[in-house]
Design an enzyme around this catalytic site. Structure first.
Site, mmCIF file in Angstrom:
data_model
loop_
_atom_site.group_PDB
_atom_site.id
_atom_site.type_symbol
_atom_site.label_atom_id
_atom_site.label_comp_id
_atom_site.label_asym_id
_atom_site.label_seq_id
_atom_site.Cartn_x
_atom_site.Cartn_y
_atom_site.Cartn_z
ATOM 1 N N LYS A 298 0.860 -1.184 0.000
ATOM 2 C CA LYS A 298 0.000 0.000 0.000
ATOM 3 C C LYS A 298 0.892 1.229 0.000
ATOM 4 O O LYS A 298 1.767 1.366 0.854
ATOM 5 C CB LYS A 298 -0.909 0.000 1.226
ATOM 6 C CG LYS A 298 -1.779 1.256 1.367
ATOM 7 C CD LYS A 298 -2.669 1.151 2.598
ATOM 8 C CE LYS A 298 -3.373 2.467 2.903
ATOM 9 N NZ LYS A 298 -4.256 2.373 4.091
ATOM 10 N N THR A 299 0.675 2.109 -0.973
ATOM 11 C CA THR A 299 1.488 3.309 -1.069
ATOM 12 C C THR A 299 0.649 4.441 -1.628
ATOM 13 O O THR A 299 -0.539 4.269 -1.921
ATOM 14 C CB THR A 299 2.734 3.056 -1.938
ATOM 15 O OG1 THR A 299 3.644 4.160 -1.798
ATOM 16 C CG2 THR A 299 2.373 2.903 -3.415
#
Length: 293
Positions: free
Chosen positions: A204-205
């Site tokens: 997740k970014t």
């Protein structure tokens, strides 16, 4: 036995029946165990290969957040339109009924509150036994690449990956940016690749310029974080661009539950991720749904 195209030939009374190769629908996960694939299939829709995640784990460091003052009132109406609920164990146990049958991304690290300037010294806050009791589809671990707590959070990540591999539970590695950390293409290329190479199954970014470089260089699926609240049309544009540039899904929180109409917003996001809408069509859908409710 296989033919020239690599198809396996099954023999049935002497007749060769070509069976096409089967590839798992989640990037980089062809060789993980059956149970882990089963959990990943709850997260990523097998028909689209993508996921709509609803994040409401903010309280673990932010306390009571606008739009989440009452988890038991704000989140249940939205659950139908999410594939995955990203939450803390306390939030789930206290406020969310266990009969929704949605995938759970369980926040498994704990750390300093937003009162602190340096929030990078996190610890493992949920052990594997409780993740199993919570029937977690994946365990979320935050990693602060480049911060003073980098090594500690990397240790949290790899220890959780080892535990998850033992029991077939994937790990979602969350790229943390803190208050003062870099938020550039160069940084996200570095952080996502490190976390993936250490064994995380999902990353997740944040969305950024040249995002397609980041998704191309990452060997596992990337979902984007929604970040701070922006106008609804802007949020839908970010979702559309991220999906077009290789994201396998989105994990939206404040841009859903702080929207003027959270349910309409989540449905509009879903239309982009799973139905191929562009941002203009999705924004029209949002406005239409908003008027009808």
């Amino acid at each position: 036995m296989a033919d020239k195209d690599g198809n396996i030939l099954a023999k049935n009374y002497g007749i060769g029946i070509p069976t096409p190769k089967q590839y798992f629908h989640v990037k980089g996960m062809d060789h993980v165990d059956w149970g882990m694939k089963n959990r990943l299939s709850k997260i990523f829709n097998p028909k689209t290969g993508k996921a709509v995640m609803l994040a409401f784990d903010h309280g673990y460091m932010m306390g009571s957040t606008a739009g989440l003052e009452r988890l038991d009132l704000s989140i249940p109406p939205l659950i139908e339109y999410a594939d995955v609920l990203m939450a803390t164990r306390g939030g789930l146990r206290s406020s969310i009924l266990p009969n929704h049958n949605k995938a759970i991304a369980l926040r498994c690290t704990a750390g300093s509150s937003v009162i602190k300037e340096d929030m990078s010294h996190e610890v493992i806050g949920v052990d594997i036994e409780d993740a199993i009791r919570m029937n977690a589809s994946c365990m979320a671990v935050q990693v602060f690449i480049g911060a003073s707590g980098e090594c500690e959070t990397i240790s949290n990540l790899v220890n959780t990956i080892d535990m998850g591999n033992r029991y077939g539970i994937p790990v979602l590695g969350v790229v943390a940016v803190g208050k003062e950390m870099e938020r550039t293409t160069r940084y996200f290329l570095l952080a996502t690749r490190i976390i993936a190479e250490l064994g995380a199954h999902i990353i997740k970014t944040y969305y950024c310029q040249e995002f397609e470089k980041i998704t191309a260089a990452c060997p596992v699926p990337i979902v984007i974080a929604g970040g701070k609240k922006v106008p609804e049309d802007k949020a839908l544009e970010i979702v559309y661009r991220a999906i077009q540039e290789g994201a396998a899904g989105v994990d939206m929180g404040r841009n859903v539950f702080q929207a003027e109409n959270p349910k309409a917003m989540l449905r509009a996001i879903r239309s982009i991720v799973h139905e191929g809408y562009n941002q203009e069509k999705a924004f029209k859908l949002y406005n239409s749904l908003k008027r009808d409710e």
